[in-house]
Design a protein around this motif. Structure first.
Motif, PDB file in Angstrom:
ATOM      1  N   THR A   6      67.653 122.240  13.400  1.00 61.94           N
ATOM      2  CA  THR A   6      67.913 123.632  13.728  1.00 61.94           C
ATOM      3  C   THR A   6      66.593 124.209  14.206  1.00 61.94           C
ATOM      4  O   THR A   6      65.615 124.200  13.467  1.00 61.94           O
ATOM      5  CB  THR A   6      68.401 124.413  12.488  1.00 61.94           C
ATOM      6  N   MET A   7      66.573 124.659  15.447  1.00 70.08           N
ATOM      7  CA  MET A   7      65.340 125.202  16.004  1.00 70.08           C
ATOM      8  C   MET A   7      65.037 126.556  15.370  1.00 70.08           C
ATOM      9  O   MET A   7      65.939 127.349  15.135  1.00 70.08           O
ATOM     10  CB  MET A   7      65.453 125.340  17.515  1.00 70.08           C
ATOM     11  N   VAL A   8      63.743 126.777  15.131  1.00 70.12           N
ATOM     12  CA  VAL A   8      63.309 128.043  14.581  1.00 70.12           C
ATOM     13  C   VAL A   8      63.471 129.126  15.627  1.00 70.12           C
ATOM     14  O   VAL A   8      63.969 130.204  15.353  1.00 70.12           O
ATOM     15  CB  VAL A   8      61.836 127.959  14.112  1.00 70.12           C
ATOM     16  N   SER A   9      63.060 128.797  16.855  1.00 65.44           N
ATOM     17  CA  SER A   9      63.124 129.788  17.913  1.00 65.44           C
ATOM     18  C   SER A   9      63.113 129.101  19.261  1.00 65.44           C
ATOM     19  O   SER A   9      62.336 128.190  19.486  1.00 65.44           O
ATOM     20  CB  SER A   9      61.927 130.733  17.821  1.00 65.44           C
ATOM     21  N   GLU A  10      63.992 129.545  20.148  1.00 65.04           N
ATOM     22  CA  GLU A  10      63.992 129.001  21.505  1.00 65.04           C
ATOM     23  C   GLU A  10      63.211 129.878  22.463  1.00 65.04           C
ATOM     24  O   GLU A  10      62.650 129.406  23.414  1.00 65.04           O
ATOM     25  CB  GLU A  10      65.426 128.858  22.017  1.00 65.04           C
ATOM     26  N   SER A  11      63.184 131.174  22.204  1.00 58.88           N
ATOM     27  CA  SER A  11      62.575 132.073  23.173  1.00 58.88           C
ATOM     28  C   SER A  11      61.251 132.674  22.709  1.00 58.88           C
ATOM     29  O   SER A  11      60.485 133.156  23.514  1.00 58.88           O
ATOM     30  CB  SER A  11      63.539 133.215  23.512  1.00 58.88           C
ATOM     31  N   ASP A  12      60.984 132.659  21.420  1.00 58.82           N
ATOM     32  CA  ASP A  12      59.748 133.231  20.896  1.00 58.82           C
ATOM     33  C   ASP A  12      58.602 132.262  21.181  1.00 58.82           C
ATOM     34  O   ASP A  12      58.599 131.143  20.692  1.00 58.82           O
ATOM     35  CB  ASP A  12      59.891 133.466  19.394  1.00 58.82           C
TER      36      ASP A  12
END
Length: 129
Positions: A90-96
């Motif tokens: 599960t990715m922490v953030s894709e856009s940050d």
């Protein structure tokens, strides 16, 4: 470049390793110059990444620095693993694009590799020139 056309026609290739094993078996990869071999490896990697994650759309002239920047975020690494093993991470953030988020994505990816018993690397390896 005939070996690249052959490889592109072979839809059974799921990873760069599959591709390189096929080349080495058929004797098409010459080891004439270190730079030439690196360029071929980079081209194969770019073609594989583009076919595996078309949204990346890398140019065949992409530099090592551009590839490193893309991978150091951790998002692409997580996307690759999730395509190979759905719901592995599960990715922490894709856009940050903040450093803590990037670092967390890479840490999440590495933890998933450990859980799968796969070889890993160190985060610092993504920063090496």
């Amino acid at each position: 470049m005939a070996f690249l056309k052959e490889a592109q026609q072979d839809q059974s290739l799921d990873s760069p390793d599959d591709f390189f094993n096929g080349i080495e078996r058929n004797g098409h990869l010459g080891l004439s110059a270190h730079g030439e071999v690196e360029a071929k490896h980079r081209l194969v990697l770019v073609q594989w990444l583009n076919s595996f994650l078309p949204s990346l759309d890398f140019s065949t002239n992409v530099t090592d620095g551009e590839l490193r920047a893309c991978l150091s975020n951790g998002t692409v690494l997580c996307q690759i693993l999730n395509k190979l093993r759905p719901d592995s991470v599960t990715m922490v953030s894709e856009s940050d694009h903040s450093l803590p988020s990037q670092s967390e994505n890479v840490k999440t990816f590495l933890k998933a590799l450990d859980g799968l018993g796969l070889p890993r690397f160190e985060i610092s390896d993504l920063e090496k020139v």
